[in-house]
Scaffold this motif. Sequence first.
Motif, PDB file in Angstrom:
ATOM      1  N   THR A  35       0.797  -1.177   0.023  1.00  0.00           N
ATOM      2  CA  THR A  35       0.209   0.001   0.166  1.00  0.00           C
ATOM      3  C   THR A  35       0.868   1.088   0.029  1.00  0.00           C
ATOM      4  N   CYS A  36       1.867   1.238   0.898  1.00  0.00           N
ATOM      5  CA  CYS A  36       2.711   2.310   0.798  1.00  0.00           C
ATOM      6  C   CYS A  36       3.785   2.712  -0.326  1.00  0.00           C
ATOM      7  N   MET A  37       4.203   1.416  -0.820  1.00  0.00           N
ATOM      8  CA  MET A  37       5.206   1.468  -1.876  1.00  0.00           C
ATOM      9  C   MET A  37       4.476   1.851  -3.218  1.00  0.00           C
ATOM     10  N   SER A  38       3.597   1.927  -3.280  1.00  0.00           N
ATOM     11  CA  SER A  38       2.855   2.319  -4.402  1.00  0.00           C
ATOM     12  C   SER A  38       2.523   3.623  -4.656  1.00  0.00           C
ATOM     13  N   VAL A  39       3.068   4.706  -3.781  1.00  0.00           N
ATOM     14  CA  VAL A  39       2.801   6.099  -3.676  1.00  0.00           C
ATOM     15  C   VAL A  39       4.419   6.607  -3.395  1.00  0.00           C
ATOM     16  N   PRO A  40       4.790   7.959  -3.827  1.00  0.00           N
ATOM     17  CA  PRO A  40       5.978   8.537  -3.536  1.00  0.00           C
ATOM     18  C   PRO A  40       5.719   8.679  -1.729  1.00  0.00           C
ATOM     19  N   ARG A  41       7.047   8.468  -1.375  1.00  0.00           N
ATOM     20  CA  ARG A  41       7.244   8.573   0.212  1.00  0.00           C
ATOM     21  C   ARG A  41       8.286   9.473   0.706  1.00  0.00           C
ATOM     22  N   TYR A  42       8.020   9.788   1.835  1.00  0.00           N
ATOM     23  CA  TYR A  42       9.007  10.697   2.545  1.00  0.00           C
ATOM     24  C   TYR A  42      10.255   9.930   2.826  1.00  0.00           C
ATOM     25  N   PRO A  43      11.436  10.375   2.198  1.00  0.00           N
ATOM     26  CA  PRO A  43      12.637   9.469   2.276  1.00  0.00           C
ATOM     27  C   PRO A  43      13.570   9.952   3.524  1.00  0.00           C
ATOM     28  N   LEU A  44      13.335   9.092   4.478  1.00  0.00           N
ATOM     29  CA  LEU A  44      13.828   9.086   5.857  1.00  0.00           C
ATOM     30  C   LEU A  44      15.426   8.888   5.673  1.00  0.00           C
ATOM     31  N   THR A  45      15.966   8.541   4.518  1.00  0.00           N
ATOM     32  CA  THR A  45      17.361   8.156   4.301  1.00  0.00           C
ATOM     33  C   THR A  45      18.019   9.594   3.822  1.00  0.00           C
ATOM     34  N   TYR A  46      17.055  10.454   3.587  1.00  0.00           N
ATOM     35  CA  TYR A  46      17.680  12.187   3.214  1.00  0.00           C
ATOM     36  C   TYR A  46      17.609  12.711   4.487  1.00  0.00           C
ATOM     37  N   ASP A  47      18.844  13.395   4.398  1.00  0.00           N
ATOM     38  CA  ASP A  47      19.303  14.269   5.757  1.00  0.00           C
ATOM     39  C   ASP A  47      18.657  15.756   5.508  1.00  0.00           C
TER      40      ASP A  47
END
Length: 496
Positions: A35-47
């Motif tokens: 469900t989540c991976m089908s949409v753009p997600r807030y990237p927590l790997t981005y600082d």
Amino acid sequence: TYYVVLQAGQISFRAALDTGSADFWLTSTECTNSTCMSVPRYPLTYDSPTFVSINNNETTFTVDYADGTGASGFVARETVEVANVTVANQAFGVVTDSNITLVSEVSGILGLGFLRQSEISASAANGTLVAQPTPFFSTLAQQGILDYPIFGLSLTRNATGTFALGAIDVSVVRNVSQVVWNEVVPFSPVGTQTNTSGYFYWAIRMSSFAVNGTQYTPQPTYPGPSDNSSIALLDVGTPGLYGPYQDVTRLYSSFPSSRLVDESGQWAIPCDSSATISFSFGDGTTFVLEPTDYIIGPAEGNPDLCLSWPKAAPPSADGVDWLLGTPFLRTVYSIWSYGIDYQEPPMIGLYPCNNASAPVQPFSVVESSLSATIATTLPNFVLSTPTYTTPSYAFNTSVPAVYGEIVQSELATSTYSPLIGTIAVNATALPQVTGAYTLLVTNTNGAVMTSTYRISQPSVTLGVPPGWSSAASRSVPGVGLAISMLIALAAGAWII
């Protein structure tokens, strides 16, 4: 669901507007289900340089919706920009688990409700924070960022519209004096949450409903706490109309050959119906829905019968009997005034958009070119109306809520001068926007900035931080505007 493009930490996302909830949340890269991976997600790997952790990301939140879906995660802060309105350190939900089906590239919800309804605010308040976080529009109102603490919504039938922050769209509202103002209903506190009453939902009093002029008086589920008035919640995040069985059954009694067709409260009526449904609020001003507004579509196995709004719903412990979503809100321009501490209660202004003098055409005539049917099989027997046990009222009535009450906190800063209070309405003085307009915004230093903008629809790349590239990213029409207070809306198929 109508969505807008916003930026969180300079990353663009689509978020569904919702006046039935108060929290802003985005799906994050820690949510890895389908469900989540089908949409753009807030990237927590981005600082992100503007991301602020709260309690080492251990302040959790959970939001649940009426259809049984929900989302959960942790609370953080980020700089959020909607059009050219920027809020630093805005609390938001970082979703790590969700069963909400998101489509049309929508990554989350931008709730526009009151502070008392916020699950994020309640979760963070139970932690170690010095300052209680506020929902997005609460922040705008309490910090005096907008020219006036209002927003306006125009939802058209072609799945577009406008969202005006701090102003009304006069390209739609041609005569401001014809806006009908309704006081928002206050509620007693929930349990021992606080010892004062206040504002919880964008809900107003419904005085009557009618079918082809045959008028009915609503029968509230909790007549005592609501002063024998029926309460209607207006919600842009709900794609339908819902009412209590005791009202909806009487409404459909005015439709020949109508019948209840399933246990969810769905009714079917003849597709050639030309009847109008109307709702009246407050002083009795009537707002009319035509067949094309309330008919959902023909049933697959019974093409002469159409599924219809409203659906009937079991009693709700909060005392909200009617839920009026987009089928109603498309027929009006709605203005949502947050209220002012010490001075003005919250108000909802309704400006009718239907042409009252135009002849009413049946759905089957207007929609004859459409072949789509609703995939459902109607029962070949009459269903009986179900009975329900009324739950205990959710609010603490030992603290009374007085209709039209002025509260001392939780609304907009008292530095605003009231324009639409109950004593005198000066709605013509409200800030106005149109296709080209001058915008006044107070910046963080207290200076008033003036700019002139025109509506446009730029393309943005969703879910990708500045300087990043991704083969999976898509550059799509933003429909949300990055430089304007009048924001274009579009509708997706997602239902919450």
